[in-house]
Design an enzyme around this catalytic site. Structure first.
Site, PDB file in Angstrom:
ATOM      1  CD  GLU A 106      -2.649  -1.487   0.081  1.00 33.91           C
ATOM      2  OE1 GLU A 106      -3.123  -0.495  -0.523  1.00 33.91           O
ATOM      3  OE2 GLU A 106      -2.826  -2.658  -0.294  1.00 33.91           O
ATOM      4  N   GLY A 160      -7.003  -3.318   1.228  1.00 35.44           N
ATOM      5  CA  GLY A 160      -6.008  -4.330   0.879  1.00 35.44           C
ATOM      6  C   GLY A 160      -5.408  -4.987   2.104  1.00 35.44           C
ATOM      7  CG  HIS A 211     -12.047  -1.250  -2.528  1.00 35.16           C
ATOM      8  ND1 HIS A 211     -10.986  -2.115  -2.689  1.00 35.16           N
ATOM      9  CD2 HIS A 211     -11.504  -0.007  -2.431  1.00 35.16           C
ATOM     10  CE1 HIS A 211      -9.864  -1.440  -2.696  1.00 35.16           C
ATOM     11  NE2 HIS A 211     -10.143  -0.160  -2.536  1.00 35.16           N
ATOM     12  CE1 TYR A 237      -3.556  -4.283  -5.585  1.00 33.40           C
ATOM     13  CE2 TYR A 237      -1.499  -3.449  -6.486  1.00 33.40           C
ATOM     14  CZ  TYR A 237      -2.364  -3.609  -5.420  1.00 33.40           C
ATOM     15  OH  TYR A 237      -2.045  -3.107  -4.181  1.00 33.40           O
TER      16      TYR A 237
END
Length: 376
Positions: A62, A203, A196, A239
């Site tokens: 992140e 994450g 999300h 991703y």
């Protein structure tokens, strides 16, 4: 772009025949790793450096830059640069959040309420603290380059109108006992990232859930299986495979990627745990023979719990009756190249010591220069 419409769980149209061999291999690799976990005399102590490194690596995905040795040095009292201080606070929040989740699983299953509690700790006082920690979002978010509007987004998560229903479906899914645990974990992690549900920290929470779900399903004897090392090393594929689900309904590609990662990570974790166990056993024998002290085993435990530690914290952790005895042992260990001093003591400022072999094992690379250790 329109908000994503998540699939309902459990999935009904997977190409089961193609994924079953990989599911079997992942279960076998996980079982070998867990078998090693169960041989550890005190896994919480021995795996403390690996647990800390997971927090470092998951946070690194992140955007944080702090390393494990920097986190351990700050914990021991070494002055941290301003550029790293915020990163270290985020990593320590991650470690505290993991502790909350693991403790809670002794009494209750993984629920949305628990996840909100963990999220609140994750963002406490750090970057993202203004993004409603502990609350699911009630507005639309999107993922893209900084400054991009929603029409240029790379991914738009589900609308807040449909989010809570999808989260309840997710919670019901992870409670199913009819699903294979590793397959369930692969699907649940991806679905959480797709939903999300928070404004920030999704994450890290999603990766934190991997060992928790495996533990809840009794695939692990302790919730201590960490995949961020693999996911960080394959960040672009990570991703892309998640986007493959929402762009092309490619659950098969994601599951193949995740289970292959689980196999490789289980093997890597197994090697690390074996190295740490061997180092621990040899350290206890060596320190007992060297010092003939009643505090010998507690001293070893102190260094395994905190591989970089101040003299004061060492004396307290090992239960010494006085600091003179503790300092004498530290001198013996340093003289015999078992530990290395990284800061001299001065006045009320204690000396700080490191256990290089353990740190190097945890990070998987030679962070500290070898000091001709007797233990290897």
């Amino acid at each position: 772009m329109l908000p994503c419409v998540p699939d309902n769980l459990p999935l009904l149209d997977l190409r089961w025949r193609e994924v079953l061999p990989l599911v079997g291999r992942a279960n076998a690799a996980l079982a070998r790793y867990d078998g090693m976990l169960q041989t550890l005399p005190n896994s919480a102590i021995l795996l403390s450096p690996i647990t800390a490194n997971e927090a470092v690596l998951s946070s690194k995905i992140e955007g944080t830059q702090a390393t494990l040795d920097e986190v351990l040095e700050a914990e021991a009292g070494l002055i941290t640069s301003e550029t790293r201080r915020g990163d270290i606070e985020e990593i320590n929040n991650y470690r505290a959040a993991v502790g909350i989740a693991e403790a809670a699983l002794a009494d209750r299953p993984i629920t949305l309420s628990l996840i909100r509690e963990v999220h609140q700790q994750l963002l406490r006082g750090v970057r993202g603290r203004d993004k409603t920690p502990g609350k699911f979002r009630d507005d639309q978010n999107w993922i893209g380059r900084r400054g991009d509007t929603i029409d240029k987004a790379r991914f738009v998560p589900p609308s807040p109108v449909t989010l809570f229903g999808a989260l309840e479906n997710w919670q019901d899914y992870i409670g199913l006992e009819s699903e294979d645990p590793v397959l369930q974990t692969a699907v649940a992690h991806a679905q959480f990232e797709i939903l999300h549900p928070f404004k920030d920290g999704n994450g890290r929470i999603g990766r934190m859930l991997i060992p928790l779900i495996l533990y809840q399903r009794c695939a692990l004897s302790r919730p201590m299986f960490y995949m961020s090392e693999y996911l960080e090393a394959h960040r672009e594929d990570y991703y892309d495979r998640l986007l493959g689900i929402t762009d092309y309904q490619d659950w098969h590609g994601w599951i193949t990627f995740f289970l292959q990662g689980m196999i490789e990570q289980a093997e890597a974790n197994l090697r690390k745990v074996k190295s740490i166990r061997d180092l621990y056993e040899e350290s206890r024998r060596t320190v007992v023979e060297l010092t003939h002290s009643q505090f010998a085993m507690a001293a070893v435990d102190a260094f395994f719990t905190r591989p970089i530690i101040s003299g004061t914290a060492f004396a307290d952790a090992a239960g010494f009756n006085n600091r003179v005895t503790a300092n004498n042992m530290l001198r013996q260990l340093e003289t015999n190249s078992l530990i290395t001093k990284i800061r001299d003591g001065s006045g009320r400022t204690p000396a700080i010591y490191a256990f290089p072999q353990l740190i190097n094992i945890a990070e998987g690379k030679p962070v500290f220069k070898e000091i001709e250790p007797r233990l290897l």
